[in-house]
Design a protein around this motif. Structure first.
Motif, PDB file in Angstrom:
ATOM      1  N   GLN A 321      -1.879  -8.624 -10.617  1.00  0.00           N
ATOM      2  CA  GLN A 321      -0.942  -7.556 -10.286  1.00  0.00           C
ATOM      3  C   GLN A 321       0.499  -8.004 -10.459  1.00  0.00           C
ATOM      4  O   GLN A 321       1.339  -7.251 -10.974  1.00  0.00           O
ATOM      5  N   ILE A 326      -2.619  -3.594 -13.833  1.00  0.00           N
ATOM      6  CA  ILE A 326      -3.028  -2.564 -12.867  1.00  0.00           C
ATOM      7  C   ILE A 326      -4.514  -2.760 -12.568  1.00  0.00           C
ATOM      8  O   ILE A 326      -5.353  -2.649 -13.460  1.00  0.00           O
ATOM      9  N   ASP A 328      -6.258  -1.300  -9.687  1.00  0.00           N
ATOM     10  CA  ASP A 328      -6.680  -0.458  -8.568  1.00  0.00           C
ATOM     11  C   ASP A 328      -8.165  -0.113  -8.627  1.00  0.00           C
ATOM     12  O   ASP A 328      -8.837  -0.086  -7.590  1.00  0.00           O
ATOM     13  N   TYR A 348      -7.596   2.892  -3.129  1.00  0.00           N
ATOM     14  CA  TYR A 348      -7.329   2.380  -4.475  1.00  0.00           C
ATOM     15  C   TYR A 348      -7.907   3.288  -5.555  1.00  0.00           C
ATOM     16  O   TYR A 348      -7.286   3.479  -6.611  1.00  0.00           O
ATOM     17  N   LYS A 351      -5.532   6.172  -6.118  1.00  0.00           N
ATOM     18  CA  LYS A 351      -4.359   5.777  -6.912  1.00  0.00           C
ATOM     19  C   LYS A 351      -4.702   5.759  -8.396  1.00  0.00           C
ATOM     20  O   LYS A 351      -3.917   6.213  -9.233  1.00  0.00           O
ATOM     21  N   GLU A 352      -5.885   5.238  -8.710  1.00  0.00           N
ATOM     22  CA  GLU A 352      -6.297   5.193 -10.112  1.00  0.00           C
ATOM     23  C   GLU A 352      -6.545   6.604 -10.646  1.00  0.00           C
ATOM     24  O   GLU A 352      -6.216   6.911 -11.802  1.00  0.00           O
TER      25      GLU A 352
END
Length: 446
Positions: A321, A326, A328, A348, A351-352
């Motif tokens: 990260q 990325i 997530d 998570y 978020k993705e």
């Protein structure tokens, strides 16, 4: 003060000034990211000797002429390949990106170099899971030259990851028409796989592996991926044959060792599986090996090792990260599979999903989380999106069967579960084991 003392002090001051100037100018004039020394089995191969010599040669050229964009680009490409071989992604991808950006910002780069550098930048962005940025960079490369296969490869990959599957098919078709080789065949294979054509996927990946030169990392990757396809269909004998052939051509290839480790785990030979994943993790610090090890240690009640492996896993992803990677979706699956922490997994995964709501793997993860939360309506909604390409994945069919069963459609649920385990009877995930239990119970009650 005696004259000789004055001379001595003057000499020391001049020497210190010279040393300081030397190191200052070296840092100032030699901003090249250094090559990392390898360790373990990959440090003793002839390939490493040749790679090291080639990279040192490029560095020498750039120290003599910092405006040599061709050498700068070749060094970036070498670092990208070194990332694949060593697994040192957090170091090599930023280093390669630095070099590529210098080429792109320079004034004396020709069109061919600019095209290759733009494609290389897109490949790095893909590796860092910066998919939207990679697509934009690929479009920039297409404006420079639309006659090269490589640009269609990065646009295919970016569109796959963003869930734009029709666009990805168009890019793959264009790529294979320009250059039918390992790179293009492997993309055709994946697109066939996610659209439910497993025989076609296996055929295309076999063509990819056969198109590669034995002993190269890319060929080893293609052959291991072929083994993975056989593994997904439950043909463990063919999968093992591909993994072992890979190790004959490319000794200690970590992903082939990992493949054999998965096969041992599916056959419930857990100690042998652990040994193979430990060997793989000693070759490269791949996060999936530590994830597998954490699960196997937990299964065999080696709780101290499970805790340590989980820590290495999360520490590695934290390092990724910090390098711009990325992760997530990876974190969501770790908290889901290893910890059963559904709230963190949801955090998570959500978020993705905001970044790529049409990707079928992201939707499958969210469907699994909602299933575990016993929110079967939401699970079914995400499964609909995850299944829209008609992917014939045993784990996806198992999850769909469980959801349908829990929603009250027991006939359809049982049918999907039977189809799932006829495709792959060796599923070891938590949902796979639950599906097996439910199927046994429902059949025994008939």
């Amino acid at each position: 003060m005696k004259r000789e003392n004055i001379y001595a002090i003057t000499f020391i001051l001049l020497l210190l000034a010279a040393v300081t100037a030397f190191f200052y100018n070296r840092v100032k004039e030699d901003p090249l990211p250094p090559l990392l020394e390898r360790s373990g089995p990959i440090s003793t191969t002839s390939e490493w000797v040749n790679t090291k010599a080639a990279i040192e040669g490029l560095q020498y050229k750039l120290r003599r002429n910092s405006n040599d964009n061709q050498s700068k680009l070749l060094l970036a490409l070498a670092y990208m390949q070194e990332a694949r071989v060593t697994g040192e992604h957090p170091y090599y991808y930023p280093a390669a990106l630095q070099l590529v950006e210098e080429v792109l910002s320079g004034r004396n780069a020709g069109e061919a170099v600019l095209f290759e550098a733009t494609v290389a930048k897109a490949v790095i962005q893909l590796s860092l899971h910066q998919f939207e940025e990679a697509r934009e960079t690929g479009q920039n490369a297409l404006q420079i030259n639309d006659k090269r296969a490589a640009v269609y490869g990065v646009l295919c990959d970016a569109n796959v990851e963003l869930g734009n599957y029709e666009e990805a098919i168009g890019m793959a078709d264009k790529m294979v028409s320009l250059r039918p080789d390992l790179q293009s065949y492997s993309r055709v294979s994946y697109l066939r796989e996610i659209h439910g054509d497993m025989p076609g996927a296996i055929e295309a990946m076999r063509m990819a592996a056969n198109a590669g030169y034995p002993g190269l990392e890319q060929t080893a990757w293609a052959r291991v991926t072929l083994g993975n396809l056989y593994e997904q269909t439950g043909d463990l004998a063919q999968a093992e044959a591909q993994y072992r052939r890979t190790l004959q051509e490319y000794p200690e290839y970590a992903f082939a060792l990992g493949g054999l480790g998965r096969l041992e785990a599916k056959n419930k030979n857990y100690l042998e599986a652990i040994q193979l994943f430990e060997r793989a993790a000693r070759v490269i610090p791949e996060f999936t090996f530590h994830k597998e090890l954490a699960g196997l240690y937990k299964l065999t009640e080696q709780h101290g090792k499970a805790k340590n492996s989980r820590k290495e896993l999360l520490d590695g992803l934290q390092e990724d990260q910090e390098a711009g990677h990325i992760v997530d979706l990876e974190l969501a699956n770790i908290y889901l599979d290893l910890d059963g922490d559904l709230d963190k997994a949801m955090k998570y995964a959500s978020k993705e999903y905001e970044r790529r709501p049409d990707n079928i793997d992201v939707c499958k993860t969210l469907a699994t989380i909602y299933y575990k939360k016993q929110d079967y309506r939401q699970a079914a909604a995400y499964l609909k999106k995850a299944s829209r390409t008609n992917r014939q994945s045993a784990s996806l069919l198992c999850l769909e069967g469980l959801v349908r069963y829990k929603q009250g459609d027991q006939v359809a649920g049982r049918s999907l579960l039977m189809k799932s385990f006829s495709m792959d009877p060796f599923q070891t995930s938590a949902t796979g084991e639950e599906g097996q239990r439910l199927l046994r119970a429902s059949l025994s009650s008939l």
